[in-house]
Design a protein around this motif. Structure first.
Motif, PDB file in Angstrom:
ATOM      1  N   ARG A  99       0.828  -1.208   0.000  1.00  0.00           N
ATOM      2  CA  ARG A  99       0.000   0.000   0.000  1.00  0.00           C
ATOM      3  C   ARG A  99       0.867   1.264   0.000  1.00  0.00           C
ATOM      4  O   ARG A  99       0.612   2.225  -0.730  1.00  0.00           O
ATOM      5  N   ASP A 100       1.941   1.302   0.816  1.00  0.00           N
ATOM      6  CA  ASP A 100       2.836   2.463   0.857  1.00  0.00           C
ATOM      7  C   ASP A 100       3.558   2.650  -0.468  1.00  0.00           C
ATOM      8  O   ASP A 100       3.800   3.784  -0.908  1.00  0.00           O
ATOM      9  N   ARG A 101       3.917   1.518  -1.119  1.00  0.00           N
ATOM     10  CA  ARG A 101       4.599   1.631  -2.405  1.00  0.00           C
ATOM     11  C   ARG A 101       3.685   2.264  -3.453  1.00  0.00           C
ATOM     12  O   ARG A 101       4.086   3.138  -4.216  1.00  0.00           O
ATOM     13  N   ARG A 102       2.409   1.840  -3.483  1.00  0.00           N
ATOM     14  CA  ARG A 102       1.470   2.422  -4.456  1.00  0.00           C
ATOM     15  C   ARG A 102       1.251   3.912  -4.198  1.00  0.00           C
ATOM     16  O   ARG A 102       1.165   4.712  -5.124  1.00  0.00           O
ATOM     17  N   ARG A 103       1.167   4.287  -2.904  1.00  0.00           N
ATOM     18  CA  ARG A 103       0.983   5.694  -2.570  1.00  0.00           C
ATOM     19  C   ARG A 103       2.188   6.514  -2.991  1.00  0.00           C
ATOM     20  O   ARG A 103       2.055   7.617  -3.558  1.00  0.00           O
ATOM     21  N   ALA A 104       3.377   6.016  -2.752  1.00  0.00           N
ATOM     22  CA  ALA A 104       4.585   6.746  -3.132  1.00  0.00           C
ATOM     23  C   ALA A 104       4.699   6.875  -4.647  1.00  0.00           C
ATOM     24  O   ALA A 104       5.072   7.928  -5.181  1.00  0.00           O
ATOM     25  N   GLU A 105       4.373   5.794  -5.355  1.00  0.00           N
ATOM     26  CA  GLU A 105       4.441   5.863  -6.814  1.00  0.00           C
ATOM     27  C   GLU A 105       3.453   6.890  -7.363  1.00  0.00           C
ATOM     28  O   GLU A 105       3.751   7.633  -8.312  1.00  0.00           O
ATOM     29  N   GLY A 106       2.245   6.959  -6.764  1.00  0.00           N
ATOM     30  CA  GLY A 106       1.266   7.961  -7.203  1.00  0.00           C
ATOM     31  C   GLY A 106       1.759   9.384  -6.973  1.00  0.00           C
ATOM     32  O   GLY A 106       1.593  10.262  -7.828  1.00  0.00           O
ATOM     33  N   ARG A 107       2.359   9.612  -5.814  1.00  0.00           N
ATOM     34  CA  ARG A 107       2.873  10.956  -5.523  1.00  0.00           C
ATOM     35  C   ARG A 107       4.004  11.329  -6.477  1.00  0.00           C
ATOM     36  O   ARG A 107       4.091  12.467  -6.951  1.00  0.00           O
ATOM     37  N   LEU A 108       4.877  10.388  -6.756  1.00  0.00           N
ATOM     38  CA  LEU A 108       5.968  10.662  -7.694  1.00  0.00           C
ATOM     39  C   LEU A 108       5.432  10.972  -9.089  1.00  0.00           C
ATOM     40  O   LEU A 108       5.967  11.829  -9.800  1.00  0.00           O
ATOM     41  N   LEU A 109       4.347  10.267  -9.467  1.00  0.00           N
ATOM     42  CA  LEU A 109       3.766  10.517 -10.783  1.00  0.00           C
ATOM     43  C   LEU A 109       3.196  11.938 -10.868  1.00  0.00           C
ATOM     44  O   LEU A 109       3.432  12.667 -11.842  1.00  0.00           O
ATOM     45  N   VAL A 110       2.446  12.342  -9.835  1.00  0.00           N
ATOM     46  CA  VAL A 110       1.878  13.694  -9.816  1.00  0.00           C
ATOM     47  C   VAL A 110       2.977  14.744  -9.829  1.00  0.00           C
ATOM     48  O   VAL A 110       2.925  15.743 -10.561  1.00  0.00           O
ATOM     49  N   LEU A 111       4.028  14.533  -9.005  1.00  0.00           N
ATOM     50  CA  LEU A 111       5.136  15.482  -8.959  1.00  0.00           C
ATOM     51  C   LEU A 111       5.850  15.559 -10.303  1.00  0.00           C
ATOM     52  O   LEU A 111       6.238  16.646 -10.771  1.00  0.00           O
ATOM     53  N   GLY A 112       5.991  14.438 -10.975  1.00  0.00           N
ATOM     54  CA  GLY A 112       6.635  14.441 -12.279  1.00  0.00           C
ATOM     55  C   GLY A 112       5.833  15.207 -13.318  1.00  0.00           C
ATOM     56  O   GLY A 112       6.385  15.951 -14.132  1.00  0.00           O
ATOM     57  N   VAL A 113       4.483  15.007 -13.288  1.00  0.00           N
ATOM     58  CA  VAL A 113       3.626  15.747 -14.218  1.00  0.00           C
ATOM     59  C   VAL A 113       3.727  17.254 -13.977  1.00  0.00           C
ATOM     60  O   VAL A 113       3.806  18.061 -14.907  1.00  0.00           O
ATOM     61  N   MET A 114       3.758  17.646 -12.692  1.00  0.00           N
ATOM     62  CA  MET A 114       3.854  19.069 -12.367  1.00  0.00           C
ATOM     63  C   MET A 114       5.181  19.656 -12.846  1.00  0.00           C
ATOM     64  O   MET A 114       5.222  20.748 -13.420  1.00  0.00           O
ATOM     65  N   PHE A 115       6.271  18.936 -12.620  1.00  0.00           N
ATOM     66  CA  PHE A 115       7.574  19.417 -13.094  1.00  0.00           C
ATOM     67  C   PHE A 115       7.596  19.511 -14.618  1.00  0.00           C
ATOM     68  O   PHE A 115       8.128  20.475 -15.196  1.00  0.00           O
ATOM     69  N   PHE A 116       6.998  18.531 -15.282  1.00  0.00           N
ATOM     70  CA  PHE A 116       6.979  18.547 -16.746  1.00  0.00           C
ATOM     71  C   PHE A 116       6.199  19.766 -17.261  1.00  0.00           C
ATOM     72  O   PHE A 116       6.635  20.458 -18.192  1.00  0.00           O
ATOM     73  N   ALA A 117       5.029  20.018 -16.643  1.00  0.00           N
ATOM     74  CA  ALA A 117       4.225  21.169 -17.072  1.00  0.00           C
ATOM     75  C   ALA A 117       4.960  22.479 -16.840  1.00  0.00           C
ATOM     76  O   ALA A 117       4.929  23.391 -17.682  1.00  0.00           O
ATOM     77  N   ALA A 118       5.643  22.592 -15.680  1.00  0.00           N
ATOM     78  CA  ALA A 118       6.369  23.821 -15.378  1.00  0.00           C
ATOM     79  C   ALA A 118       7.495  24.042 -16.379  1.00  0.00           C
ATOM     80  O   ALA A 118       7.673  25.155 -16.906  1.00  0.00           O
ATOM     81  N   PHE A 119       8.262  23.002 -16.667  1.00  0.00           N
ATOM     82  CA  PHE A 119       9.365  23.147 -17.623  1.00  0.00           C
ATOM     83  C   PHE A 119       8.841  23.419 -19.030  1.00  0.00           C
ATOM     84  O   PHE A 119       9.446  24.171 -19.797  1.00  0.00           O
ATOM     85  N   ALA A 120       7.688  22.806 -19.385  1.00  0.00           N
ATOM     86  CA  ALA A 120       7.096  23.065 -20.704  1.00  0.00           C
ATOM     87  C   ALA A 120       6.648  24.525 -20.821  1.00  0.00           C
ATOM     88  O   ALA A 120       6.857  25.181 -21.848  1.00  0.00           O
ATOM     89  N   LEU A 121       6.049  25.054 -19.742  1.00  0.00           N
ATOM     90  CA  LEU A 121       5.607  26.447 -19.749  1.00  0.00           C
ATOM     91  C   LEU A 121       6.800  27.395 -19.872  1.00  0.00           C
ATOM     92  O   LEU A 121       6.787  28.345 -20.666  1.00  0.00           O
TER      93      LEU A 121
END
Length: 595
Positions: A40-62
């Motif tokens: 359960r902790d692994r799935r939660r961490a992977e989800g958070r990393l995915l969201v953080l990665g999307v945010m970083f990608f959007a910021a760098f794209a902007l």
């Protein structure tokens, strides 16, 4: 969430019955629970990393997209983003064509109060009223002793007033720095400049914004820091503007007129060298607009561009010029002006019921015949007449660079009938501004090309589309010259300068109820000079003039507007660099006695 017990009783009893160790069941359940928690902790961490990665990608794209846009854009002076710095940005100067200051900036102070800091508020109120008589002592005392923590007293004060307030010695009276707009020439060119006021305000700064005239039209450009040290150069000549206003004011008083306007324009560049409207105002102390009554009664009303009037016989030259251009007539074509002439059930008459008989097309202009012009206009036809007047700019507001020009929309007939064609040919049924008329006459004077009037200094000619041939334009100027030399504008002769022009006297319409006044007119004279090589056009318009030097009052343009225009030309022609032509005189008393 249902938790599974680590030592389930059923399994424990079963294990004891079989002789097995029940502790093994607990250890197994603990292992399984830890594995579940880990997953359960692994799935939660992977989800958070995915969201953080999307945010970083959007910021760098902007950021990358913005950098790409910047690399493709032109370099520009950056604007300050801080509010205080934006307010402090200096407004650019406005100068005439020779670089003389028309509008500039002046450092002054504002006066405000913080009542909670005051020691003797009642004494301060009494002292302030002595310095600023327009303040109300009772209101000040009430504000100083109430619950207010801040109070504006004066947005602009002079250095002398600041010292007087300082001498009061009240710590609750404070000063803030201000930059105000200054018009050093007072009323001169007031309607062009318009005026400025305060926009966003703070204790330590205030934004100066244009409120009218060219100040408002070019407000963004004048406030842009990129142009802070580059003045806005106008086409006006300060000396000629002063002479025009002086003569116009004197003439308005002599002719007992309600108002007056004058436009002097270069026929090749469209530059407005001077433009005046009376009564006027001081842009340093701009009056409030009228809240009731006729807008034209306000000194803020610009008669030269906002005032749309039926300008009378000044329009006749357009009808004849178009007929010449179409090959319908020439200067010597005989036109029948004998009565009666009935169009659409209405009789077309002449001034003072005259009958000019059979005269040439040129004489139609010289004598200012309504019937002659009307008959020529009927030959041209309504459709072609509309197209021609539209090409001269009479259907839209003039494109002059002051905000008020947008309100000078010409008034056109709803149905352009034969009667409209006739009446418009001699200046009734279509209302336009004096500036419209000046632009139309400029096309006649420059060889047949429309030129847009402008208030900006031009370095070269700005001729627009051709509206008539050079031959038609030259014939028109010849006819205008005859109007001054032997027609209705004989008082327009200026020694040394060949002047051509056309008078126009139109009955003034009633503002309500329809119809026209019997004893009120709009008198106009449109002149081109020098007529042998036209360079300038001058239009003078008087509202309700009456010349009273004779036995009977005279209101026609020949007696009112023409002499004022002649005096303006005599004053400004030398200032424009035009040399007078001295005509040789006969010397009958001198006899040649030897070779």
């Amino acid at each position: 969430m249902i938790r599974t017990p680590l030592r389930p009783l059923a399994r424990i009893l079963e294990a004891r019955g079989k002789g097995e160790n029940p502790d093994a069941i607990e250890r197994e359940n603990i292992r399984l629970r830890h594995e579940e928690m880990r997953d359960r902790d692994r799935r939660r961490a992977e989800g958070r990393l995915l969201v953080l990665g999307v945010m970083f990608f959007a910021a760098f794209a902007l950021i990358g997209g913005r950098m790409g846009v910047l690399t493709q854009s032109e370099p520009a002076e950056p604007r300050a983003s801080a509010a205080g710095a934006d307010i402090l940005a200096q407004r650019a100067d406005i100068v005439d064509r020779n670089g003389r200051i028309l509008a500039t900036n002046f450092d002054t102070h504002s006066l405000y109060a913080q009542p909670q800091m005051m020691i003797e508020p009642l004494r301060a109120a009494e002292a302030l009223v002595k310095i600023f008589p327009d303040l109300n002592q009772e209101r000040l005392a009430k504000n100083f002793t109430g619950k207010r923590k801040f109070l504006w007293i004066k947005k602009k004060i002079s250095p002398e007033q600041k010292q007087a307030v300082h001498d009061i010695g009240e710590p609750g009276l404070l000063f803030g720095p201000r930059e105000m707009r200054l018009y050093p020439n007072g009323r001169l060119a007031a309607h062009v400049l318009g005026g400025a006021g305060f926009g966003r305000e703070g204790v330590h700064a205030a934004e100066v914004v244009g409120v009218a005239g060219i100040e408002k039209f070019y407000d963004v450009r004048l406030r842009d820091p990129a142009h802070g040290h580059k003045p806005l150069e106008l086409s006006l000549d300060l000396t000629i503007q002063a002479a025009t206003e002086q003569v116009l004011l004197g003439g308005m008083k002599i002719m007992n007129a309600k108002g007056a306007a004058a436009v002097l324009m270069d026929v090749h560049t469209g530059e407005v060298i001077s433009i005046a409207s009376l009564p006027d105002f001081d842009p340093n102390d701009r009056p409030s607009p009228l809240v009731e009554g006729y807008a034209g009664d306000s000194p803020l009303f610009n008669r030269a561009v906002q005032g749309v009037y039926e300008l009378g016989s000044g329009f006749k030259i357009f009808a004849v010029a178009q007929a010449i251009e179409l090959g319908i007539v020439n200067e010597n074509t005989i036109i029948d002006t004998t009565p009666p002439m009935r169009v659409g059930g209405f009789l077309i008459g002449e001034f003072n019921r005259k009958n000019y008989g059979m005269i040439t097309a040129s004489d139609v202009i010289v004598e200012s015949s309504n019937r002659g012009t009307g008959r020529i206009a009927l030959e041209v036809g309504a459709t072609r007449q509309k197209d021609f007047l539209e090409s001269l700019g009479f259907f839209e507001p003039t494109p002059l660079e002051i905000i008020e020009a947008q309100g000078g929309q010409p008034l056109l007939p709803q149905r352009w009938t034969d009667l409209s064609t006739v009446t418009i040919s001699y200046g009734h049924g279509l209302s336009s501004s004096p500036l419209h008329l000046a632009a139309g006459y400029a096309a006649l004077a420059n060889g047949g090309r429309y030129v847009k009037p402008t208030l900006l200094k031009q370095s070269t000619s700005q001729l627009g589309p051709r509206v008539m041939s050079p031959e038609t334009a030259a014939a028109s100027v010849r006819m205008l010259r005859r109007v001054v030399s032997s027609g209705t504008a004989s008082l327009g002769e200026v020694p040394g300068y060949s002047v051509g022009g056309k008078t126009g006297t139109a009955d003034k319409p009633r503002p309500a109820g329809g119809g026209y006044y019997d004893d009120k007119v709009i008198a106009t004279f449109a002149a081109v000079f020098p007529s042998n090589d036209p360079k300038y056009v001058l239009v003078v318009t008087l509202d309700e003039p009456v010349e009273t030097s004779g036995d009977e009052p005279r209101r026609t343009a020949g007696w009112t507007a023409v002499p004022i225009a002649a005096e303006i030309i005599a004053r400004v022609a030398p200032l424009l660099g035009l040399r007078p032509e001295i005509e040789p005189q006969n010397l009958p008393d001198i006899t040649q006695v030897s070779q």
